[in-house]
Design a protein around this motif. Sequence first.
Motif, mmCIF file in Angstrom:
data_model
loop_
_atom_site.group_PDB
_atom_site.id
_atom_site.type_symbol
_atom_site.label_atom_id
_atom_site.label_comp_id
_atom_site.label_asym_id
_atom_site.label_seq_id
_atom_site.Cartn_x
_atom_site.Cartn_y
_atom_site.Cartn_z
ATOM 1 N N GLY A 160 0.800 -1.215 0.000
ATOM 2 C CA GLY A 160 0.000 0.000 0.000
ATOM 3 C C GLY A 160 0.829 1.260 0.000
ATOM 4 N N VAL A 161 0.244 2.331 0.514
ATOM 5 C CA VAL A 161 0.893 3.632 0.533
ATOM 6 C C VAL A 161 0.949 4.181 1.958
ATOM 7 N N ALA A 162 1.964 4.984 2.227
ATOM 8 C CA ALA A 162 2.192 5.528 3.569
ATOM 9 C C ALA A 162 1.434 6.844 3.723
ATOM 10 N N VAL A 163 0.169 6.737 4.104
ATOM 11 C CA VAL A 163 -0.667 7.918 4.304
ATOM 12 C C VAL A 163 -1.280 7.852 5.700
ATOM 13 N N PRO A 164 -1.752 8.983 6.254
ATOM 14 C CA PRO A 164 -2.238 8.972 7.629
ATOM 15 C C PRO A 164 -3.659 8.456 7.808
ATOM 16 N N THR A 165 -4.449 8.428 6.738
ATOM 17 C CA THR A 165 -5.855 8.080 6.845
ATOM 18 C C THR A 165 -6.130 6.690 6.289
ATOM 19 N N ALA A 166 -7.199 6.071 6.804
ATOM 20 C CA ALA A 166 -7.618 4.782 6.272
ATOM 21 C C ALA A 166 -8.247 4.929 4.901
ATOM 22 N N ASP A 167 -8.760 6.107 4.590
ATOM 23 C CA ASP A 167 -9.307 6.403 3.270
ATOM 24 C C ASP A 167 -8.145 6.716 2.331
ATOM 25 N N PRO A 168 -7.823 5.832 1.386
ATOM 26 C CA PRO A 168 -6.648 6.069 0.539
ATOM 27 C C PRO A 168 -6.790 7.286 -0.361
ATOM 28 N N ALA A 169 -8.008 7.620 -0.780
ATOM 29 C CA ALA A 169 -8.191 8.780 -1.652
ATOM 30 C C ALA A 169 -7.832 10.066 -0.917
ATOM 31 N N ASP A 170 -8.287 10.181 0.308
ATOM 32 C CA ASP A 170 -7.958 11.344 1.142
ATOM 33 C C ASP A 170 -6.453 11.406 1.381
ATOM 34 N N ILE A 172 -3.833 9.923 -0.258
ATOM 35 C CA ILE A 172 -2.990 10.120 -1.436
ATOM 36 C C ILE A 172 -3.101 11.541 -1.962
ATOM 37 N N ALA A 173 -4.310 12.078 -1.986
ATOM 38 C CA ALA A 173 -4.521 13.412 -2.540
ATOM 39 C C ALA A 173 -3.785 14.492 -1.766
ATOM 40 N N HIS A 174 -3.708 14.350 -0.447
ATOM 41 C CA HIS A 174 -3.157 15.423 0.384
ATOM 42 C C HIS A 174 -1.745 15.158 0.884
ATOM 43 N N SER A 175 -1.187 14.006 0.567
ATOM 44 C CA SER A 175 0.169 13.693 1.010
ATOM 45 C C SER A 175 1.186 14.642 0.376
ATOM 46 N N THR A 176 2.129 15.101 1.173
ATOM 47 C CA THR A 176 3.224 15.903 0.620
ATOM 48 C C THR A 176 4.459 15.041 0.365
ATOM 49 N N LEU A 178 3.911 12.369 -1.856
ATOM 50 C CA LEU A 178 3.523 11.782 -3.132
ATOM 51 C C LEU A 178 3.147 12.899 -4.093
ATOM 52 N N ARG A 179 3.384 12.682 -5.387
ATOM 53 C CA ARG A 179 3.011 13.666 -6.397
ATOM 54 C C ARG A 179 2.608 12.944 -7.669
ATOM 55 N N GLY A 180 1.384 13.208 -8.120
ATOM 56 C CA GLY A 180 0.891 12.604 -9.346
ATOM 57 C C GLY A 180 -0.187 13.484 -9.954
ATOM 58 N N PRO A 181 -0.814 13.047 -11.023
ATOM 59 C CA PRO A 181 -1.838 13.867 -11.675
ATOM 60 C C PRO A 181 -3.075 14.092 -10.820
ATOM 61 N N TRP A 182 -3.229 13.329 -9.755
ATOM 62 C CA TRP A 182 -4.379 13.421 -8.857
ATOM 63 C C TRP A 182 -4.079 14.222 -7.591
ATOM 64 N N SER A 183 -2.884 14.723 -7.432
ATOM 65 C CA SER A 183 -2.503 15.394 -6.182
ATOM 66 C C SER A 183 -3.402 16.589 -5.900
ATOM 67 N N GLY A 184 -3.878 16.671 -4.673
ATOM 68 C CA GLY A 184 -4.746 17.755 -4.252
ATOM 69 C C GLY A 184 -6.212 17.520 -4.550
ATOM 70 N N ASP A 185 -6.561 16.417 -5.208
ATOM 71 C CA ASP A 185 -7.936 16.184 -5.652
ATOM 72 C C ASP A 185 -8.379 14.762 -5.282
ATOM 73 N N PRO A 186 -9.077 14.571 -4.154
ATOM 74 C CA PRO A 186 -9.515 13.224 -3.760
ATOM 75 C C PRO A 186 -10.406 12.556 -4.795
ATOM 76 N N ASP A 187 -11.237 13.341 -5.489
ATOM 77 C CA ASP A 187 -12.105 12.745 -6.508
ATOM 78 C C ASP A 187 -11.279 12.147 -7.644
ATOM 79 N N SER A 219 0.414 0.222 -6.891
ATOM 80 C CA SER A 219 0.789 0.186 -8.314
ATOM 81 C C SER A 219 0.262 1.406 -9.049
ATOM 82 N N VAL A 220 -0.984 1.779 -8.773
ATOM 83 C CA VAL A 220 -1.568 2.967 -9.412
ATOM 84 C C VAL A 220 -0.762 4.209 -9.065
ATOM 85 N N VAL A 221 -0.450 4.368 -7.783
ATOM 86 C CA VAL A 221 0.301 5.545 -7.337
ATOM 87 C C VAL A 221 1.686 5.578 -7.985
ATOM 88 N N ALA A 222 2.370 4.444 -7.992
ATOM 89 C CA ALA A 222 3.723 4.404 -8.544
ATOM 90 C C ALA A 222 3.724 4.711 -10.036
#
Length: 415
Positions: A160-170, A172-176, A178-187, A219-222
């Motif tokens: 998985g990914v090292a984020v603080p919340t159990a909700d991966p969308a929340d 991944i979007a707000h992690s500083t 990680l950086r991807g095309p979805w950064s800053g946008d949980p949707d 895999s998606v994040v990477a």
Amino acid sequence: MATEGRSTDATNAAPGLESAAFVRLVTRADGDALAASGIVARALADRGTPFQVTVGRTVSERTKRATRTDEADARDAVDDDSDDLTMVVGAVDGDATRLDEPDRPATLAAVDRVRELGATPDPVLALAGLVAAGVEPGAGESEWVLEAARKRDLVDRRPGVAVPTADPADGIAHSTRLRGPWSGDPDAVRGALADAGVAVEADGTEPALESDDHRTIASVVALDAVGDEGATETAADAVRRGLKPYATPGDAPFATVGGYADVLEATARSDPGTGVALALGHDAREPALSAWREYGRRAHEALEGASTGRYDGLFVVGIGQGDGPVEAVARLAADYRSPEPTVLAIAESDGSGEAALVTRGEGPLGSTLERLARELRGESAAEDAVEYDVGTRRGYLRYDGLEESTVIAAAREVL
């Protein structure tokens, strides 16, 4: 300019932690220092020693707080201040008692110190502080910390990914980290995960994720991080550090150690009161997450709209009049966007500005930041118009009355 201060063993003029009647902890504004202060403060609380923790954003701020003598309101129970101890975490000017050393994580210094007091540091908080300092859990001196957490079933490595919340969308979007095309946008994260067969509801419901789901998310994040427009070769290494996290199945406030570190970093810089409460073990999870979300959103938004310039050895990210957190922007750029080993992120507003310097190199930035601050003070009308701070492979500047071009020129000169 800043000195290293005295180690706690180098002076007989001040009491030690074991004998102090009151302790003032003045800490640097980052996750490593915040965790270190929390570890020491919790040990003091267990001993019944009154204490106060404050965060100093710059060397100058910490120096002023370390030399203040008007803290009577914070220590009403103590009548004689001869047994008071002021301890600084981070660089400081003058002759001050300092917990840490410039070339070693403050968290390691803190766990060593409290063990000398006979206390047992919280290994999850310690691991989070080490991650914030750029140390892989279990590496080098941190091996025993990881083993202590494992023996108590406080951490469990999983996909998985090292984020603080159990909700991966929340997360991944707000992690500083990680950086991807979805950064800053949980949707956008939810959409990317749905395309890969992992459904995450938008109502905040905690998803029931299996190991295969966590692997798919990783895999998606990477793939998105390394394939994102503008991603550099360093993106692969950076995103790898955010995968296969140490989950915290116990009563830790956040879902993973890496996510805990991200929240400590965010609160140390954007909401230090909440950050201190979190490090002390108080129930500050929700306000800390709110501060972290806003911090991450602003960082990604600022990087997205920033101008860039490339020089020999230096990559400049101009935020302009935006309110993006310069240190998070600089680190994200260094990890995912910069073709050069050092990044300078600059933001200006109403005649004042701040900047952050982050390097992927191994050497400390202390002497470089001191030279840069000295150069800029020479360009300014007032010496106190330029303040700075320095940590492991990163630095911070705050200044008035200087043009962005002047800061860039000075940075190129000292690098």
